[in-house]
Write a protein that holds these residues in place. Structure first.
Motif, PDB file in Angstrom:
ATOM      1  N   UNK A 196       0.835  -1.203   0.000  1.00 30.78           N
ATOM      2  CA  UNK A 196       0.000   0.000   0.000  1.00 30.78           C
ATOM      3  C   UNK A 196       0.873   1.258   0.000  1.00 30.78           C
ATOM      4  N   UNK A 197       0.676   2.148   0.948  1.00 29.78           N
ATOM      5  CA  UNK A 197       1.359   3.446   0.929  1.00 29.78           C
ATOM      6  C   UNK A 197       2.884   3.369   1.004  1.00 29.78           C
ATOM      7  N   UNK A 198       3.487   2.456   1.780  1.00 32.82           N
ATOM      8  CA  UNK A 198       4.957   2.448   1.824  1.00 32.82           C
ATOM      9  C   UNK A 198       5.603   2.310   0.443  1.00 32.82           C
ATOM     10  N   UNK A 199       5.110   1.388  -0.371  1.00 34.00           N
ATOM     11  CA  UNK A 199       5.605   1.324  -1.752  1.00 34.00           C
ATOM     12  C   UNK A 199       5.001   2.472  -2.555  1.00 34.00           C
ATOM     13  N   UNK A 200       3.670   2.563  -2.533  1.00 27.42           N
ATOM     14  CA  UNK A 200       2.982   3.748  -3.015  1.00 27.42           C
ATOM     15  C   UNK A 200       2.744   3.871  -4.494  1.00 27.42           C
ATOM     16  N   UNK A 201       3.311   2.977  -5.304  1.00 28.14           N
ATOM     17  CA  UNK A 201       3.211   3.144  -6.750  1.00 28.14           C
ATOM     18  C   UNK A 201       2.432   2.017  -7.437  1.00 28.14           C
ATOM     19  N   UNK A 247       6.689   9.752   3.677  1.00 28.36           N
ATOM     20  CA  UNK A 247       6.175  10.829   4.533  1.00 28.36           C
ATOM     21  C   UNK A 247       5.526  11.928   3.694  1.00 28.36           C
ATOM     22  N   UNK A 248       6.157  12.286   2.582  1.00 26.35           N
ATOM     23  CA  UNK A 248       5.614  13.341   1.728  1.00 26.35           C
ATOM     24  C   UNK A 248       4.270  12.913   1.143  1.00 26.35           C
ATOM     25  N   UNK A 249       4.213  11.696   0.619  1.00 26.63           N
ATOM     26  CA  UNK A 249       2.976  11.214   0.006  1.00 26.63           C
ATOM     27  C   UNK A 249       1.867  11.028   1.047  1.00 26.63           C
ATOM     28  N   UNK A 250       2.208  10.416   2.178  1.00 21.40           N
ATOM     29  CA  UNK A 250       1.201  10.152   3.199  1.00 21.40           C
ATOM     30  C   UNK A 250       0.647  11.462   3.764  1.00 21.40           C
ATOM     31  N   UNK A 251       1.500  12.464   3.907  1.00 21.71           N
ATOM     32  CA  UNK A 251       1.041  13.767   4.384  1.00 21.71           C
ATOM     33  C   UNK A 251       0.034  14.367   3.412  1.00 21.71           C
ATOM     34  N   UNK A 252       0.329  14.291   2.117  1.00 22.24           N
ATOM     35  CA  UNK A 252      -0.589  14.832   1.103  1.00 22.24           C
ATOM     36  C   UNK A 252      -1.903  14.064   1.110  1.00 22.24           C
ATOM     37  N   UNK A 253      -1.828  12.747   1.171  1.00 23.75           N
ATOM     38  CA  UNK A 253      -3.023  11.917   1.139  1.00 23.75           C
ATOM     39  C   UNK A 253      -3.928  12.187   2.343  1.00 23.75           C
ATOM     40  N   UNK A 254      -3.329  12.262   3.528  1.00 20.39           N
ATOM     41  CA  UNK A 254      -4.114  12.496   4.744  1.00 20.39           C
ATOM     42  C   UNK A 254      -4.696  13.902   4.754  1.00 20.39           C
ATOM     43  N   UNK A 255      -3.890  14.893   4.364  1.00 20.52           N
ATOM     44  CA  UNK A 255      -4.380  16.273   4.341  1.00 20.52           C
ATOM     45  C   UNK A 255      -5.559  16.417   3.382  1.00 20.52           C
ATOM     46  N   UNK A 327      -0.490   6.345  -5.358  1.00 17.43           N
ATOM     47  CA  UNK A 327      -0.502   7.722  -5.851  1.00 17.43           C
ATOM     48  C   UNK A 327      -1.867   8.106  -6.412  1.00 17.43           C
ATOM     49  N   UNK A 328      -2.537   7.133  -7.048  1.00 10.28           N
ATOM     50  CA  UNK A 328      -3.837   7.404  -7.650  1.00 10.28           C
ATOM     51  C   UNK A 328      -4.926   7.309  -6.586  1.00 10.28           C
ATOM     52  N   UNK A 329      -5.862   8.245  -6.594  1.00 18.34           N
ATOM     53  CA  UNK A 329      -7.087   8.037  -5.831  1.00 18.34           C
ATOM     54  C   UNK A 329      -7.809   6.843  -6.443  1.00 18.34           C
TER      55      UNK A 329
END
Length: 371
Positions: A196-201, A247-255, A327-329
């Protein structure tokens, strides 16, 4: 984010620096090897590809740094969960599972553990501490539960389960170490699908187990080596790359999820929304107490199966797919897998698109249903 986690985020991408010699590549090299040069006594050296690989060991180092615990890598999240069960359970043991968590964990218990003499009970996450934990060898908790997003009090569960003599395992897939830290709240082991998010792609499967108990860690590592449930080095390399931007991606996703959830709750086509970040959510106060972030998953209920499918398929910035954290919703109607949710329940995984543009497309799709 706490100061401790901010420091971990800042230093994560620089962990390799201490190991580098002048002229070494900054990016992690990919090591593809089943054999190693091994003359003489083998102790203390890489021996065989089933025992060790420098690429997956580099990933374990990043995961260990994030978890502040020993981390053991596996080829999938279910591989990590299976390792915990098969390494730590024996005939006659009794375990407790969430009735509303990821369904494959229950399938594994029913189809493979039960015939081996390991009995299991299930209990809703929202009332998980009720009934106590006497007689259980292992208590498996998932909070927020996937897909319904109910929460339970991790500290209370761990305290009560330990008093009853049980090992506590927490599935932290939905939150990652940046969103929630079960080991800090008393869990003995954490399992997660780094797919999931750790790999993220959305391009590889991976998982890990983390623990601060050396005996539990040794048992998990031993089972992996003997059973052969090892991650591939290329998959490990992909996850290593993903972790450096987690951290950058998870911050954007949560925000983005925090901004979108109240708008979804106010839309006339939406009958109900579950999101721990909403003040109206029944788990909001608990989420504020035990979670670093509210996560990137939103559960929304539409009037019917047809409307749920129309919403997903009619939105240009939603990828219809199972899984989440990329990365994709993405979104899916979870009742199609047999989860105990309404036919129109949609698990919406917020990605990294610009928030306002994402909302415009989501709203446009919902508006077609409300007319």
């Amino acid at each position: 984010m706490s100061d401790n986690m901010a420091a971990r985020a800042a230093h994560l991408a620089h962990l390799r620096r201490a190991e580098l010699e002048k002229g070494d590549p900054v990016a992690l090299p990919l090591t593809l090897a089943s054999m190693y040069h091994l003359p003489g006594e083998p102790a203390g050296f890489n021996q065989y590809g089933r025992f060790a690989n420098p690429t997956w060991e580099a990933v374990e180092k990043l995961l260990a740094y994030l978890e502040d615990a020993d981390a053991v890598a596996f080829p999938s999240g279910m591989g990590a969960i299976s390792a915990v069960f098969y390494a730590l359970l024996k005939t006659g043991d009794r375990i407790l599972l969430p009735s509303d968590g990821y369904y494959t964990t229950r399938v594994l218990a029913e189809r493979f553990l039960a015939p081996m003499g390991v009995t299991f009970d299930i209990r809703p996450t929202g009332s998980f501490p009720e009934g106590g934990f006497d007689g259980y060898h292992l208590v498996f908790v998932e909070t927020p539960a996937n897909p319904g997003l109910d929460l339970c009090d991790l500290t209370a569960v761990c305290s009560q389960a330990h008093a009853a003599g049980a090992i506590v395992v927490a599935d932290n897939t939905t939150m990652t170490p940046f969103g929630q830290r079960p080991l800090d709240r008393g869990a003995d082991l954490v399992v997660a699908a780094d797919t999931k998010a750790p790999n993220g792609h959305s391009d590889t499967l991976f998982g890990h187990v983390a623990t601060r108990d050396p005996e539990l860690s040794a048992a998990i590592r031993d089972w992996r080596k003997i059973a052969g449930a090892i991650p591939g080095p290329f998959e490990a390399w992909l996850v290593h790359r993903g972790l450096e931007t987690l951290e950058v991606r998870f911050d954007r996703m949560c925000a983005s999820a925090e901004m979108l959830a109240p708008r979804l709750a106010a839309h006339p086509a939406v009958q109900a929304v579950r999101y721990p970040g909403l003040e109206s959510d029944p788990s909001h106060n608990l989420a504020r107490a035990q979670m670093e972030r509210f996560g990137s998953l939103i559960g929304l209920t539409l009037a019917s199966e047809a409307k749920a499918e129309a919403f997903i398929n009619g939105c240009a910035l939603i990828q219809p797919a199972t899984s989440f954290g990329g990365l994709h919703t993405s979104a899916e109607r979870r009742a199609r897998w047999g989860d105990a949710v309404a036919p129109g329940f949609v698990r919406l995984s917020i990605g990294c698109e610009p928030t306002e543009e994402l909302w415009r497309e989501i709203k446009a799709s919902l508006d077609k249903l409300a007319g």
